[in-house]
Design an enzyme around this catalytic site. Structure first.
Site, PDB file in Angstrom:
ATOM      1  N   GLU A  37       0.699  -1.076  -0.078  1.00 19.13           N
ATOM      2  CA  GLU A  37       0.003   0.052   0.161  1.00 19.13           C
ATOM      3  C   GLU A  37       0.953   1.417  -0.105  1.00 19.13           C
ATOM      4  O   GLU A  37       1.835   1.441   0.827  1.00 19.13           O
ATOM      5  CB  GLU A  37      -0.918   0.090   1.060  1.00 19.13           C
ATOM      6  CG  GLU A  37      -2.268   0.631   1.069  1.00 19.13           C
ATOM      7  CD  GLU A  37      -3.114  -0.341   0.103  1.00 19.13           C
ATOM      8  OE1 GLU A  37      -3.162  -0.149  -1.282  1.00 19.13           O
ATOM      9  OE2 GLU A  37      -3.447  -1.317   0.540  1.00 19.13           O
ATOM     10  N   ASP A  40       3.287   1.847  -4.845  1.00 21.20           N
ATOM     11  CA  ASP A  40       3.114   2.282  -6.172  1.00 21.20           C
ATOM     12  C   ASP A  40       3.695   3.466  -6.790  1.00 21.20           C
ATOM     13  O   ASP A  40       4.306   3.520  -7.751  1.00 21.20           O
ATOM     14  CB  ASP A  40       1.686   1.898  -6.935  1.00 21.20           C
ATOM     15  CG  ASP A  40       0.395   2.549  -6.382  1.00 21.20           C
ATOM     16  OD1 ASP A  40       0.811   3.388  -5.243  1.00 21.20           O
ATOM     17  OD2 ASP A  40      -0.506   2.768  -6.842  1.00 21.20           O
ATOM     18  N   GLY A 129     -16.342   4.613  -2.968  1.00 21.72           N
ATOM     19  CA  GLY A 129     -15.804   4.793  -1.648  1.00 21.72           C
ATOM     20  C   GLY A 129     -15.429   3.782  -0.640  1.00 21.72           C
ATOM     21  O   GLY A 129     -14.964   4.191   0.517  1.00 21.72           O
ATOM     22  N   ALA A 130     -15.420   2.525  -1.238  1.00 26.73           N
ATOM     23  CA  ALA A 130     -14.854   1.388  -0.404  1.00 26.73           C
ATOM     24  C   ALA A 130     -13.611   1.018  -0.428  1.00 26.73           C
ATOM     25  O   ALA A 130     -13.071   0.020   0.056  1.00 26.73           O
ATOM     26  CB  ALA A 130     -16.040   0.448  -0.330  1.00 26.73           C
ATOM     27  N   GLY A 131     -12.826   1.837  -1.169  1.00 24.98           N
ATOM     28  CA  GLY A 131     -11.435   1.602  -1.505  1.00 24.98           C
ATOM     29  C   GLY A 131     -11.018   0.288  -2.393  1.00 24.98           C
ATOM     30  O   GLY A 131     -10.045  -0.366  -2.132  1.00 24.98           O
ATOM     31  N   LEU A 132     -12.258  -0.035  -3.321  1.00 31.32           N
ATOM     32  CA  LEU A 132     -12.087  -1.471  -3.906  1.00 31.32           C
ATOM     33  C   LEU A 132     -11.918  -0.674  -5.601  1.00 31.32           C
ATOM     34  O   LEU A 132     -11.909  -1.704  -6.516  1.00 31.32           O
ATOM     35  CB  LEU A 132     -13.119  -2.091  -4.044  1.00 31.32           C
ATOM     36  CG  LEU A 132     -13.538  -2.636  -2.468  1.00 31.32           C
ATOM     37  CD1 LEU A 132     -14.835  -3.533  -2.261  1.00 31.32           C
ATOM     38  CD2 LEU A 132     -12.404  -3.466  -1.964  1.00 31.32           C
ATOM     39  N   ASP A 179      -4.232   0.463  -9.684  1.00 29.50           N
ATOM     40  CA  ASP A 179      -5.439  -0.008  -9.828  1.00 29.50           C
ATOM     41  C   ASP A 179      -5.622  -0.100 -11.445  1.00 29.50           C
ATOM     42  O   ASP A 179      -6.446  -1.184 -11.457  1.00 29.50           O
ATOM     43  CB  ASP A 179      -6.195   1.095  -9.289  1.00 29.50           C
ATOM     44  CG  ASP A 179      -6.064   1.328  -7.631  1.00 29.50           C
ATOM     45  OD1 ASP A 179      -5.409   0.449  -7.101  1.00 29.50           O
ATOM     46  OD2 ASP A 179      -6.674   2.234  -7.129  1.00 29.50           O
TER      47      ASP A 179
END
Length: 388
Positions: A37, A40, A129-132, A179
């Site tokens: 995390e 990148d 907004g769920a970080g996915l 992503d």
């Protein structure tokens, strides 16, 4: 778990909205970053995998040089923008249409390659907004659709960089490459070991179910927005630390102890410690997966979470509580995922303890009078593709 998106239903909805049939339907998945995390954009390593859930786009070409976009999640008037033109950031759109900066940005970045106007209808089963990475999924589904509609071929690693550029220039988020690369390159049953400097990647076997384990995604219900400035602030701190250390990026720090001793700013020391050790955790986790030692990932996940909480300082109370409750209930490990300040966490648990873990997290939330979390059993899935 919601039912998968139905390409035939989306095509029928497109026909109703635009009064003619689409030329195809394309799907791009969201992602979970197993570990790695905020590495990148520091030219480091990441280890994401694609979800079954994502964003689908029904599309047809237009001859007027206009992108017309509708979304089933944002009913109302269509959003129209010329494909030609300079950057329009998300802040430049009316608030209710800010999401349209993502596909519009992709259209403008791809236009020099020969893509043209199009009508798009978007559908998603990823919570925003769920970080996915619903935003990257939208970008990548749009990119595939526009390229195929115009007969333009762009190799997927390059297409990922173009989608990343669209987010930088047209949304105003200085995101890394992970992503978009995950959405376009991942394969079912695997995680993607990605070198974000070179763009080189390899597929690493990852099938937790085969090891008697479940990877739960916990939507903490605390929403985040990367355009709010916190993400950009962390990136700027990392760039400042790299400049002070005289390296191109924090990935290039070889002597961590020496680097920490040379930095006077305690905030920068904490940022460097996280990024350098997180890169090591990605490499170690990749080795564990290649060796088939999936259960041993738990300790890596928890170490990552503690570093993100204490060194990078981007966790939030709901994520911390979810990880702590899961561990007490028998999980092997867990961590927050995504850009931080809200979103989701992941928990690796024995399959026969998954129910206990869910109950424990739910009880911990109820004790604090928080909105109940939502759970998703994550299965490593295929990357972006045409579905109709």
């Amino acid at each position: 778990m919601t039912a998968p998106l139905d390409p035939d239903a989306l095509a029928a909805a497109f026909t109703e909205a635009f009064r003619h049939a689409p030329e195809g339907v394309w799907h791009a998945p969201g992602r979970v970053n197993l570990i790695g995390e905020h590495t990148d954009y520091n030219d480091g390593f990441v280890l994401p995998f694609a979800l079954a859930q994502g964003v689908s786009v029904a599309a047809a070409a237009r001859s007027d040089g206009v992108l017309e976009v509708r979304s089933r999640q944002a009913p109302g008037d269509a959003v129209r923008a010329p494909v030609a033109g300079g950057p329009i950031t998300a802040e430049g759109w009316p608030a209710e249409h800010a999401w349209a900066a993502y596909p519009a940005g992709v259209a403008r970045v791809l236009a020099p390659y020969g893509t043209g106007g199009a009508s798009l209808l978007i559908d998603s089963d990823l919570p925003r907004g769920a970080g996915l990475s619903s935003s990257a999924a939208l970008e990548c589904a749009t990119a595939l659709a526009l390229c195929e509609l115009s007969g333009v071929h762009v190799e997927r690693p390059e297409l990922a960089r173009l989608a990343q550029r669209a987010e930088h220039e047209h949304v105003g988020v200085p995101c890394g490459l992970m992503d978009q690369a995950a959405s376009l390159l991942c394969r079912a049953g695997s995680a993607l070991m990605l070198d974000c400097r070179s763009g080189l990647s390899s597929h690493v076997p990852f099938a937790p179910g085969d090891a008697g384990l479940t990877l739960l995604v916990v939507d903490t219900r605390a929403r985040h927005s990367l355009t709010a400035g916190d993400y950009a602030g962390r990136r700027a701190e990392c760039e400042r630390a790299a400049a002070e250390l005289g390296v191109p990026a924090l990935r290039d720090v070889k002597d961590l102890a020496g680097a920490l001793a040379s930095l006077r700013d305690p905030v920068l020391r904490r940022r460097v410690q996280h990024v350098v050790t997180e890169n090591h955790r990605v490499e170690a986790a990749t080795g564990l997966l290649r060796a088939g030692a999936v259960a041993e990932l738990g300790a890596m996940l928890t170490a990552s979470h503690l570093s993100l909480r204490d060194q990078f300082e981007i966790s939030w109370p709901q994520a911390d509580t979810a990880v702590e409750a899961a561990m007490r209930a028998g999980a092997r490990g867990g961590r927050m995922v995504g850009g931080g300040f809200g979103g989701s966490a992941i928990v690796l648990a024995p399959a026969d303890r998954a129910g206990d873990v869910r109950e424990a997290i739910g009880a911990a939330y109820a004790k604090r009078s928080w909105e109940p979390p939502a759970f998703l059993e994550a299965a490593p899935s295929d990357g972006a593709r045409r579905t109709r």
